[in-house]
Enzyme design. Structure first.
Site, PDB file in Angstrom:
ATOM      1  N   GLU A 103      67.369  27.436 -38.747  1.00  0.00           N
ATOM      2  CA  GLU A 103      66.121  26.313 -38.822  1.00  0.00           C
ATOM      3  C   GLU A 103      65.077  26.806 -38.065  1.00  0.00           C
ATOM      4  OE1 GLU A 103      64.893  24.383 -40.683  1.00  0.00           O
ATOM      5  OE2 GLU A 103      66.306  22.866 -41.256  1.00  0.00           O
ATOM      6  N   ASP A 104      64.015  26.615 -38.244  1.00  0.00           N
ATOM      7  CA  ASP A 104      62.674  26.946 -37.768  1.00  0.00           C
ATOM      8  C   ASP A 104      62.406  25.591 -36.804  1.00  0.00           C
ATOM      9  OD1 ASP A 104      62.314  24.933 -39.707  1.00  0.00           O
ATOM     10  OD2 ASP A 104      60.522  25.695 -40.376  1.00  0.00           O
ATOM     11  N   ASP A 107      62.814  17.900 -36.295  1.00  0.00           N
ATOM     12  CA  ASP A 107      61.930  17.046 -35.832  1.00  0.00           C
ATOM     13  C   ASP A 107      62.588  15.753 -35.965  1.00  0.00           C
ATOM     14  OD1 ASP A 107      59.796  15.339 -35.437  1.00  0.00           O
ATOM     15  OD2 ASP A 107      58.461  15.900 -37.030  1.00  0.00           O
ATOM     16  N   PHE A 156      52.566  18.185 -33.629  1.00  0.00           N
ATOM     17  CA  PHE A 156      52.728  19.003 -34.679  1.00  0.00           C
ATOM     18  C   PHE A 156      52.255  20.461 -34.479  1.00  0.00           C
ATOM     19  CE2 PHE A 156      51.820  20.762 -38.949  1.00  0.00           C
ATOM     20  CZ  PHE A 156      52.869  20.338 -39.781  1.00  0.00           C
ATOM     21  N   ARG A 169      51.725  30.051 -41.359  1.00  0.00           N
ATOM     22  CA  ARG A 169      52.919  30.548 -41.158  1.00  0.00           C
ATOM     23  C   ARG A 169      53.209  32.034 -40.454  1.00  0.00           C
ATOM     24  NH1 ARG A 169      56.568  27.106 -44.237  1.00  0.00           N
ATOM     25  NH2 ARG A 169      55.842  26.312 -46.149  1.00  0.00           N
TER      26      ARG A 169
END
Ligand code: IMP
Ligand code: MG
Length: 184
Positions: A103-104, A107, A156, A169
């Site tokens: 996973e990046d 959250d 964020f 990205r």
């Protein structure tokens, strides 16, 4: 794309390319040691995990396969909807496989806990999670994440696979956006 290309859209760099790279060296070494010569199926979650997957997979010495899943839990905004849909499922059969979800970012952890129970129901030998970034809210979810790159503040972030409305990205670092970007 680099910091200069962003002009005043970039607020600050949170994690540099060098920081990401040396942390990935450490994670890869840990993963190699933990799995020894076991076959690992790396499951990347599109699209954000593309960079981590590419960089992590290239550092692993053991036998690995890569497969991809696309789920949606976020729109183009910055808040989790809590709704997960499969947009693209895995090609691989997970029966008896050692699965490592790549996973990046975690959250709220909603996407991940849903994904975990989904993949666990497919009869794998094991399922573990590797994430490049984890935010504080993820602690509220009872999910055991074996490999974490960096704990980051509740802001964020974009770059290194992470987007805001599909942009940024392709930044080699992780950074925050200037407030004026969100008000467009
Ligand atoms: P969660 O379900 O809240 O854990 O978040 C799942 C997904 O939301 C991640 O895989 C990302 O695609 C996206 N996301 C969460 N936080 C951020 C962020 O700070 N920047 C960009 N995308 C994010
Ligand atoms: Mg996203």
């Amino acid at each position: 794309m680099d910091a200069a290309d962003m002009g005043d859209d970039l607020e600050r760099i949170l994690l540099s390319e060098e920081q990401l790279s040396s942390r990935l060296d450490e994670l890869a070494a840990q993963i190699d040691a933990d799995y020894a010569a076991k076959d690992v199926l790396l499951v990347g979650v599109l699209k954000g995990a593309v960079m981590v997957m590419a960089d992590l997979a290239r550092r692993l010495h053991g036998p690995v396969e890569m497969d991809w899943m696309a789920v949606s839990s976020y729109g183009s905004g910055t808040k989790s909807s809590g709704v997960v849909r499969i947009l693209k499922d895995l090609d691989a059969d997970l029966t008896g496989r050692h699965v490592l979800i790549v996973e990046d970012i975690i959250d709220s952890g909603l996407t991940l806990s849903w994904l975990l129970s989904n993949l666990r129901s497919r009869g794998p030998a094991s399922v573990e999670i590797a994430t490049m970034l984890r935010k504080p809210d993820a602690a509220k979810v009872e999910v055991d994440v074996r490999y974490v790159g960096f704990e980051i503040p509740n802001e964020f972030v974009v770059g290194y696979g992470l987007d805001y409305a599909e942009r940024y990205r392709n930044l080699p670092f992780v950074g925050t956006l200037a407030p004026h970007v969100y008000s467009h």
